[in-house]
Design an enzyme around this catalytic site. Structure first.
Site, PDB file in Angstrom:
ATOM      1  N   ARG A 190      -0.702  -8.574  13.526  1.00 39.01           N
ATOM      2  CA  ARG A 190      -1.246  -7.613  12.559  1.00 39.01           C
ATOM      3  C   ARG A 190      -2.036  -8.324  11.459  1.00 39.01           C
ATOM      4  O   ARG A 190      -3.064  -7.824  11.014  1.00 39.01           O
ATOM      5  CB  ARG A 190      -0.112  -6.781  11.935  1.00 39.01           C
ATOM      6  CG  ARG A 190       0.409  -5.704  12.892  1.00 39.01           C
ATOM      7  CD  ARG A 190       1.817  -5.283  12.564  1.00 39.01           C
ATOM      8  NE  ARG A 190       1.952  -4.618  11.287  1.00 39.01           N
ATOM      9  CZ  ARG A 190       3.064  -4.629  10.558  1.00 39.01           C
ATOM     10  NH1 ARG A 190       4.141  -5.287  10.975  1.00 39.01           N
ATOM     11  NH2 ARG A 190       3.107  -3.986   9.432  1.00 39.01           N
ATOM     12  N   ARG A 202     -10.049   1.062   8.433  1.00 36.91           N
ATOM     13  CA  ARG A 202      -9.507  -0.254   8.754  1.00 36.91           C
ATOM     14  C   ARG A 202     -10.507  -1.105   9.518  1.00 36.91           C
ATOM     15  O   ARG A 202     -10.232  -2.260   9.807  1.00 36.91           O
ATOM     16  CB  ARG A 202      -8.286  -0.054   9.626  1.00 36.91           C
ATOM     17  CG  ARG A 202      -7.027  -0.750   9.153  1.00 36.91           C
ATOM     18  CD  ARG A 202      -5.954  -0.339  10.137  1.00 36.91           C
ATOM     19  NE  ARG A 202      -4.731  -1.026  10.010  1.00 36.91           N
ATOM     20  CZ  ARG A 202      -3.676  -0.583   9.318  1.00 36.91           C
ATOM     21  NH1 ARG A 202      -3.758   0.525   8.611  1.00 36.91           N
ATOM     22  NH2 ARG A 202      -2.553  -1.249   9.331  1.00 36.91           N
ATOM     23  N   ARG A 232      11.168  -1.346  11.034  1.00 35.51           N
ATOM     24  CA  ARG A 232      10.062  -0.862  11.853  1.00 35.51           C
ATOM     25  C   ARG A 232       9.880  -1.766  13.058  1.00 35.51           C
ATOM     26  O   ARG A 232      10.002  -2.977  12.938  1.00 35.51           O
ATOM     27  CB  ARG A 232       8.773  -0.838  11.024  1.00 35.51           C
ATOM     28  CG  ARG A 232       8.374   0.560  10.609  1.00 35.51           C
ATOM     29  CD  ARG A 232       7.232   0.553   9.638  1.00 35.51           C
ATOM     30  NE  ARG A 232       6.019  -0.077  10.144  1.00 35.51           N
ATOM     31  CZ  ARG A 232       4.882  -0.138   9.465  1.00 35.51           C
ATOM     32  NH1 ARG A 232       4.804   0.412   8.264  1.00 35.51           N
ATOM     33  NH2 ARG A 232       3.825  -0.734   9.965  1.00 35.51           N
ATOM     34  N   ARG A 243      11.467  -6.157   5.181  1.00 34.35           N
ATOM     35  CA  ARG A 243      11.217  -4.746   4.851  1.00 34.35           C
ATOM     36  C   ARG A 243      12.084  -3.819   5.697  1.00 34.35           C
ATOM     37  O   ARG A 243      12.267  -4.042   6.896  1.00 34.35           O
ATOM     38  CB  ARG A 243       9.743  -4.423   5.098  1.00 34.35           C
ATOM     39  CG  ARG A 243       9.426  -2.937   4.959  1.00 34.35           C
ATOM     40  CD  ARG A 243       7.971  -2.679   4.820  1.00 34.35           C
ATOM     41  NE  ARG A 243       7.268  -2.720   6.101  1.00 34.35           N
ATOM     42  CZ  ARG A 243       5.958  -2.498   6.216  1.00 34.35           C
ATOM     43  NH1 ARG A 243       5.226  -2.259   5.150  1.00 34.35           N
ATOM     44  NH2 ARG A 243       5.390  -2.549   7.395  1.00 34.35           N
ATOM     45  N   LYS A 284       0.815  -1.219   0.000  1.00 32.43           N
ATOM     46  CA  LYS A 284       0.000   0.000   0.000  1.00 32.43           C
ATOM     47  C   LYS A 284       0.850   1.271   0.000  1.00 32.43           C
ATOM     48  O   LYS A 284       0.624   2.169  -0.788  1.00 32.43           O
ATOM     49  CB  LYS A 284      -0.930   0.050   1.232  1.00 32.43           C
ATOM     50  CG  LYS A 284      -2.022  -0.998   1.237  1.00 32.43           C
ATOM     51  CD  LYS A 284      -3.035  -0.723   2.342  1.00 32.43           C
ATOM     52  CE  LYS A 284      -2.414  -0.691   3.727  1.00 32.43           C
ATOM     53  NZ  LYS A 284      -1.961  -1.999   4.225  1.00 32.43           N
TER      54      LYS A 284
HETATM   55  P1  ADP Z   1       0.666  -1.947   8.138  1.00 36.96           P
HETATM   56  O1  ADP Z   1      -0.482  -1.768   7.184  1.00 36.96           O
HETATM   57  O2  ADP Z   1       1.913  -2.395   7.469  1.00 36.96           O
HETATM   58  O3  ADP Z   1       0.343  -2.772   9.347  1.00 36.96           O
HETATM   59  P2  ADP Z   1       0.503   0.879   8.942  1.00 36.96           P
HETATM   60  O4  ADP Z   1       1.687   1.764   8.854  1.00 36.96           O
HETATM   61  O5  ADP Z   1      -0.649   1.144   8.032  1.00 36.96           O
HETATM   62  O6  ADP Z   1       1.081  -0.567   8.757  1.00 36.96           O
HETATM   63  O7  ADP Z   1      -0.054   0.874  10.448  1.00 36.96           O
HETATM   64  C1  ADP Z   1       0.769   0.642  11.554  1.00 36.96           C
HETATM   65  C2  ADP Z   1      -0.061   0.587  12.838  1.00 36.96           C
HETATM   66  O8  ADP Z   1      -0.715   1.852  13.039  1.00 36.96           O
HETATM   67  C3  ADP Z   1      -1.192  -0.427  12.845  1.00 36.96           C
HETATM   68  O9  ADP Z   1      -0.755  -1.709  13.243  1.00 36.96           O
HETATM   69  C4  ADP Z   1      -2.158   0.196  13.852  1.00 36.96           C
HETATM   70  O10 ADP Z   1      -1.732  -0.032  15.184  1.00 36.96           O
HETATM   71  C5  ADP Z   1      -2.012   1.674  13.581  1.00 36.96           C
HETATM   72  N1  ADP Z   1      -3.014   2.159  12.601  1.00 36.96           N
HETATM   73  C6  ADP Z   1      -2.764   2.672  11.369  1.00 36.96           C
HETATM   74  N2  ADP Z   1      -3.908   3.010  10.751  1.00 36.96           N
HETATM   75  C7  ADP Z   1      -4.916   2.710  11.604  1.00 36.96           C
HETATM   76  C8  ADP Z   1      -6.336   2.806  11.553  1.00 36.96           C
HETATM   77  N3  ADP Z   1      -6.971   3.294  10.468  1.00 36.96           N
HETATM   78  N4  ADP Z   1      -7.049   2.389  12.621  1.00 36.96           N
HETATM   79  C9  ADP Z   1      -6.453   1.905  13.714  1.00 36.96           C
HETATM   80  N5  ADP Z   1      -5.118   1.763  13.831  1.00 36.96           N
HETATM   81  C10 ADP Z   1      -4.346   2.168  12.798  1.00 36.96           C
END
Ligand code: ADP
Ligand code: ZN
Length: 211
Positions: free
Chosen positions: A170, A88, A159, A127, A13
């Site tokens: 996750r 999400r 990360r 990554r 993404k």
């Molecule tokens: P990835 O999709 O690789 O898990 P992101 O960078 O999108 O990583 O998100 C990292 C973390 O940030 C998630 O595991 C969550 O804890 C939090 N997060 C991000 N976007 C949201 C969202 N829309 N709602 C709730 N938590 C979120």
């Protein structure tokens, strides 16, 4: 143009979001990036979000929704946006529809990038992120070397949530809470499926042909 990018962690993404937003000149809104910044800056929101993120859990809906509300109000009538990592959950998706309706806006397209789970785990464990330019890259095949950022030579870091235990959590959260959004947007006739298995360039072309 107002777009949503869906996909599991590791589907690509972030990488494709950059390709899309630079071509179409729309805002890239990554809730993960925003939240990581809040954590880094030790803000009130960052302090609240940190524990959830470290454990691979979702930050509570109301916090994330409030964050998005502020962004939408602030850049109101821009050239559009691409949401990366939001919504999400179904609660977030419904609230988002409501907020956009209040602004007289609608979503144009939702793109779902799909990649099989075994491949996702491999991608996430290898990554790395560049500490100077935020480029996302892979050290697959280079595990033993001290690789630098292929774009700028900067130092790469892993990360905190890209370790095996948190990755597993996750992916579980994705299956339970985010995957239902595919159906939600499909029923609205907004969903476009993209196979995210191949190279970045191939996936990019697939997405561009939809837009
Ligand atoms: P990835 O999709 O690789 O898990 P992101 O960078 O999108 O990583 O998100 C990292 C973390 O940030 C998630 O595991 C969550 O804890 C939090 N997060 C991000 N976007 C949201 C969202 N829309 N709602 C709730 N938590 C979120
Ligand atoms: Zn770099």
């Amino acid at each position: 143009m107002r777009l949503i990018l869906l996909g599991a962690p590791g589907a690509g993404k972030g990488t494709q979001a950059k390709n899309i937003t630079s071509k179409y000149d729309i805002a890239h809104i990554s809730t993960g990036d925003i939240l990581r910044d809040e954590v880094k800056n030790n803000t009130e929101l960052g302090i609240k979000a940190n524990q959830y993120m470290k454990e691979g859990k979702l930050v509570p809906d109301e916090l994330v929704i409030e964050m998005i509300r502020r962004i939408l109000v602030k850049d109101g009538s821009g050239t559009g946006f691409l949401m990366d990592g939001f919504p999400r959950t179904l609660v977030q998706a419904k609230k988002f529809d409501e907020m956009l309706a209040n602004l007289g806006q609608t979503i144009d397209k939702v793109i779902n990038i799909s990649v099989e789970p075994a491949r996702l785990i491999k991608r996430l464990t290898s990554r790395r992120v560049c500490s100077s330019c935020n480029n996302i890259c892979s050290i697959e095949g280079n595990e033993d070397s001290t690789m630098q950022c292929p774009l700028c030579g900067g130092q790469l870091y892993k990360r905190k949530d890209d370790n095996e235990e948190v990755i597993e959590q996750r992916l579980k959260v994705y299956e339970q809470q985010t995957k239902p959004l595919i159906d939600y947007y499909s029923k609205k006739g907004l969903l476009f499926e993209v196979d995210g298995t191949d190279t970045e360039a191939e996936v990019k072309e697939r997405i561009f042909s939809i837009l």
